[in-house]
Design an enzyme around this catalytic site. Structure first.
Site, PDB file in Angstrom:
ATOM      1  N   HIS A 176       5.818   6.416   6.684  1.00 48.49           N
ATOM      2  CA  HIS A 176       5.467   6.235   5.261  1.00 48.49           C
ATOM      3  C   HIS A 176       4.771   7.336   4.593  1.00 48.49           C
ATOM      4  O   HIS A 176       4.692   8.558   5.152  1.00 48.49           O
ATOM      5  CB  HIS A 176       4.401   5.052   5.374  1.00 48.49           C
ATOM      6  CG  HIS A 176       3.149   5.549   6.182  1.00 48.49           C
ATOM      7  ND1 HIS A 176       3.250   5.335   7.628  1.00 48.49           N
ATOM      8  CD2 HIS A 176       2.307   6.133   5.808  1.00 48.49           C
ATOM      9  CE1 HIS A 176       1.818   5.798   7.794  1.00 48.49           C
ATOM     10  NE2 HIS A 176       1.238   6.125   6.592  1.00 48.49           N
ATOM     11  N   HIS A 205       1.892   8.926   1.611  1.00 46.70           N
ATOM     12  CA  HIS A 205       0.643   8.812   0.736  1.00 46.70           C
ATOM     13  C   HIS A 205       0.990   9.680  -0.627  1.00 46.70           C
ATOM     14  O   HIS A 205       1.337  10.522  -0.488  1.00 46.70           O
ATOM     15  CB  HIS A 205      -0.646   9.126   1.129  1.00 46.70           C
ATOM     16  CG  HIS A 205      -0.885   8.418   2.568  1.00 46.70           C
ATOM     17  ND1 HIS A 205      -1.616   7.048   2.551  1.00 46.70           N
ATOM     18  CD2 HIS A 205      -0.168   8.500   3.864  1.00 46.70           C
ATOM     19  CE1 HIS A 205      -1.712   6.528   3.727  1.00 46.70           C
ATOM     20  NE2 HIS A 205      -0.881   7.650   4.576  1.00 46.70           N
ATOM     21  N   HIS A 237       3.510  10.608   7.070  1.00 47.36           N
ATOM     22  CA  HIS A 237       3.154  10.444   8.068  1.00 47.36           C
ATOM     23  C   HIS A 237       4.236   9.486   9.085  1.00 47.36           C
ATOM     24  O   HIS A 237       4.646   8.719   8.790  1.00 47.36           O
ATOM     25  CB  HIS A 237       1.864   9.295   8.091  1.00 47.36           C
ATOM     26  CG  HIS A 237       0.655   9.925   7.552  1.00 47.36           C
ATOM     27  ND1 HIS A 237      -0.091   9.064   7.143  1.00 47.36           N
ATOM     28  CD2 HIS A 237       0.320  11.315   7.474  1.00 47.36           C
ATOM     29  CE1 HIS A 237      -1.291   9.988   6.504  1.00 47.36           C
ATOM     30  NE2 HIS A 237      -1.115  11.214   6.752  1.00 47.36           N
ATOM     31  N   HIS A 256       0.623  -1.247  -0.057  1.00 51.99           N
ATOM     32  CA  HIS A 256      -0.271   0.111  -0.012  1.00 51.99           C
ATOM     33  C   HIS A 256       1.012   1.354  -0.002  1.00 51.99           C
ATOM     34  O   HIS A 256       0.344   2.240  -0.416  1.00 51.99           O
ATOM     35  CB  HIS A 256      -0.878   0.053   1.428  1.00 51.99           C
ATOM     36  CG  HIS A 256      -1.703  -1.160   1.352  1.00 51.99           C
ATOM     37  ND1 HIS A 256      -2.717  -1.583   0.361  1.00 51.99           N
ATOM     38  CD2 HIS A 256      -1.601  -2.312   2.199  1.00 51.99           C
ATOM     39  CE1 HIS A 256      -3.277  -2.539   0.868  1.00 51.99           C
ATOM     40  NE2 HIS A 256      -2.743  -3.374   2.130  1.00 51.99           N
ATOM     41  N   THR A 290      -5.848   6.013   8.554  1.00 45.75           N
ATOM     42  CA  THR A 290      -6.542   6.246   7.474  1.00 45.75           C
ATOM     43  C   THR A 290      -6.399   5.128   6.359  1.00 45.75           C
ATOM     44  O   THR A 290      -6.979   5.269   5.116  1.00 45.75           O
ATOM     45  CB  THR A 290      -5.732   7.421   6.665  1.00 45.75           C
ATOM     46  OG1 THR A 290      -4.396   6.946   6.099  1.00 45.75           O
ATOM     47  CG2 THR A 290      -5.648   8.522   7.417  1.00 45.75           C
ATOM     48  N   GLU A 325      -3.278  13.153   1.885  1.00 43.25           N
ATOM     49  CA  GLU A 325      -4.728  12.614   2.504  1.00 43.25           C
ATOM     50  C   GLU A 325      -5.630  13.890   3.067  1.00 43.25           C
ATOM     51  O   GLU A 325      -6.740  14.110   2.638  1.00 43.25           O
ATOM     52  CB  GLU A 325      -4.401  11.565   3.532  1.00 43.25           C
ATOM     53  CG  GLU A 325      -3.940  10.180   3.093  1.00 43.25           C
ATOM     54  CD  GLU A 325      -4.146   9.195   3.558  1.00 43.25           C
ATOM     55  OE1 GLU A 325      -3.777   9.157   4.944  1.00 43.25           O
ATOM     56  OE2 GLU A 325      -4.712   8.407   3.165  1.00 43.25           O
TER      57      GLU A 325
HETATM   58  C1  LIG Z   1      -0.693  -0.164  12.812  1.00 43.97           C
HETATM   59  N1  LIG Z   1       0.060   0.949  12.368  1.00 43.97           N
HETATM   60  C2  LIG Z   1       1.090   1.418  12.948  1.00 43.97           C
HETATM   61  C3  LIG Z   1      -0.728   1.616  11.401  1.00 43.97           C
HETATM   62  N2  LIG Z   1      -1.776   1.181  10.662  1.00 43.97           N
HETATM   63  N3  LIG Z   1      -2.155   2.058   9.465  1.00 43.97           N
HETATM   64  C4  LIG Z   1      -1.583   2.808   9.459  1.00 43.97           C
HETATM   65  C5  LIG Z   1      -1.848   3.855   8.415  1.00 43.97           C
HETATM   66  N4  LIG Z   1      -0.855   3.677   7.130  1.00 43.97           N
HETATM   67  S1  LIG Z   1      -1.887   5.379   8.688  1.00 43.97           S
HETATM   68  N5  LIG Z   1      -2.121   6.401   7.357  1.00 43.97           N
HETATM   69  O1  LIG Z   1      -0.606   5.807   9.507  1.00 43.97           O
HETATM   70  O2  LIG Z   1      -3.004   5.900   9.526  1.00 43.97           O
HETATM   71  S2  LIG Z   1      -0.187   3.044  10.680  1.00 43.97           S
HETATM   72 ZN   LIG Z   2      -0.388   7.262   6.551  1.00 42.08          ZN
END
Ligand SMILES: CN(C)c1nnc([C@H](N)S(N)(=O)=O)s1
Ligand SMILES: [Zn+2]
Length: 265
Positions: free
Chosen positions: A92, A94, A117, A64, A199, A104
């Site tokens: 990471h 987006h 993020h 992703h 997200t 986002e």
């Molecule tokens: C479990 N963790 C750390 C995360 N799960 N989803 C994530 C998403 N990528 S975000 N965009 O950081 O909410 S980060």
């Molecule tokens: Zn994110």
């Protein structure tokens, strides 16, 4: 067997709530930041972002986005709107299929080319990140908007490893002296903050977002390197060519009466 989700078609954001019920919740992210409706909060203490450089990290293509996992207990965040101390877990981004979209969150309806993020978990209240991601106040995400402009040399420390993670589940170890703080804007006193969610599925409503007002510049070539990551999709089996990771941003979610606070007037 984990449920497949993505950013287009039947497994796209409009259907996430069918398998991930929290995606249909009342405090979802991302949101549009209507700067005429934000409320200045003079009570915030200075943000304290203390990252060390000597941490060994691993860069992964999770299908992703790319994810730089950090395993240093010396990378901590506190202050600002936060009541507790949070530890950096991973960062990471987006992005979109071209420089006109990709972030986002939006500001007064403006979407940026990408969004960084830096994900932290609450080490005062919880014993593990896995526990914290499901709980209120469990996660704090430092967020910076990215636009096309001059080259960002700090990002090259990450992008230089992309050749090892072109394929999904590709992983590369990053040992060099890299401090993710260099990816943040210079101005770390002006930010917006609100309570939202992860997200991506499972969209837990556990996130305090801290979004810097100053936008970071990277070159268009560096943005193109984000887009160079591959994601396996059903089409690949039929057509044989790699499907590229694009538009990995979730659409704007309803504010439902939440107020976005500002650290500046
Ligand atoms: C479990 N963790 C750390 C995360 N799960 N989803 C994530 C998403 N990528 S975000 N965009 O950081 O909410 S980060
Ligand atoms: Zn994110």
């Amino acid at each position: 067997k984990p449920v497949a989700w993505g950013y287009e078609g039947d497994i796209g954001p409009c259907n996430w709530h069918k398998y991930f019920p929290k995606a249909g919740g009342k405090r979802q992210s991302p949101i549009d930041i209507d700067t005429s409706a934000t409320q200045y909060d003079g009570s915030f203490k200075p943000l304290r972002i203390h990252y060390d450089s000597h941490m060994c990290s691993s860069l992964t293509n999770n299908g992703h986005t790319f994810c730089m996992s950090v395993n240093s207990d010396q990378c901590n965040l506190s202050g600002g709107p936060l009541e507790d101390k949070y530890r950096l877990l991973q960062f990471h981004c987006h992005w979109g299929s071209d420089d006109t979209k990709g972030s986002e969150h939006t500001v007064d309806g403006h979407q940026y080319a990408a969004e960084l993020h830096l994900v932290h978990w609450n080490t005062d209240k919880f014993k593990s990140a896995d526990e914290a991601i499901e709980k209120n106040q469990g996660i704090a995400v430092l967020t910076a908007f990215i636009k096309a402009g001059k080259e960002h040399r700090g990002w090259n420390h990450v992008l230089s490893h992309f050749k090892d993670i072109k394929k999904v589940q590709g992983t590369s170890t990053v040992n060099e002296d890299f401090n993710p703080k260099c990816l943040l804007p210079e101005n770390q006193t002006d930010y917006w903050t609100y309570e939202g969610s992860l997200t991506t599925p499972p969209c837990h409503e556990s996130v305090r977002f801290i979004i810097f007002k100053e936008v970071v510049e990277v070159s268009s070539e560096q943005l193109a390197q984000f887009r160079s990551l591959c994601v396996c999709s059903s089409r690949k089996r039929d057509t044989g060519e790699d499907e590229h990771l694009v538009d990995n941003f979730r659409p704007i979610q309803p504010l439902n009466g939440r107020v976005v606070k500002a650290s500046f007037q």
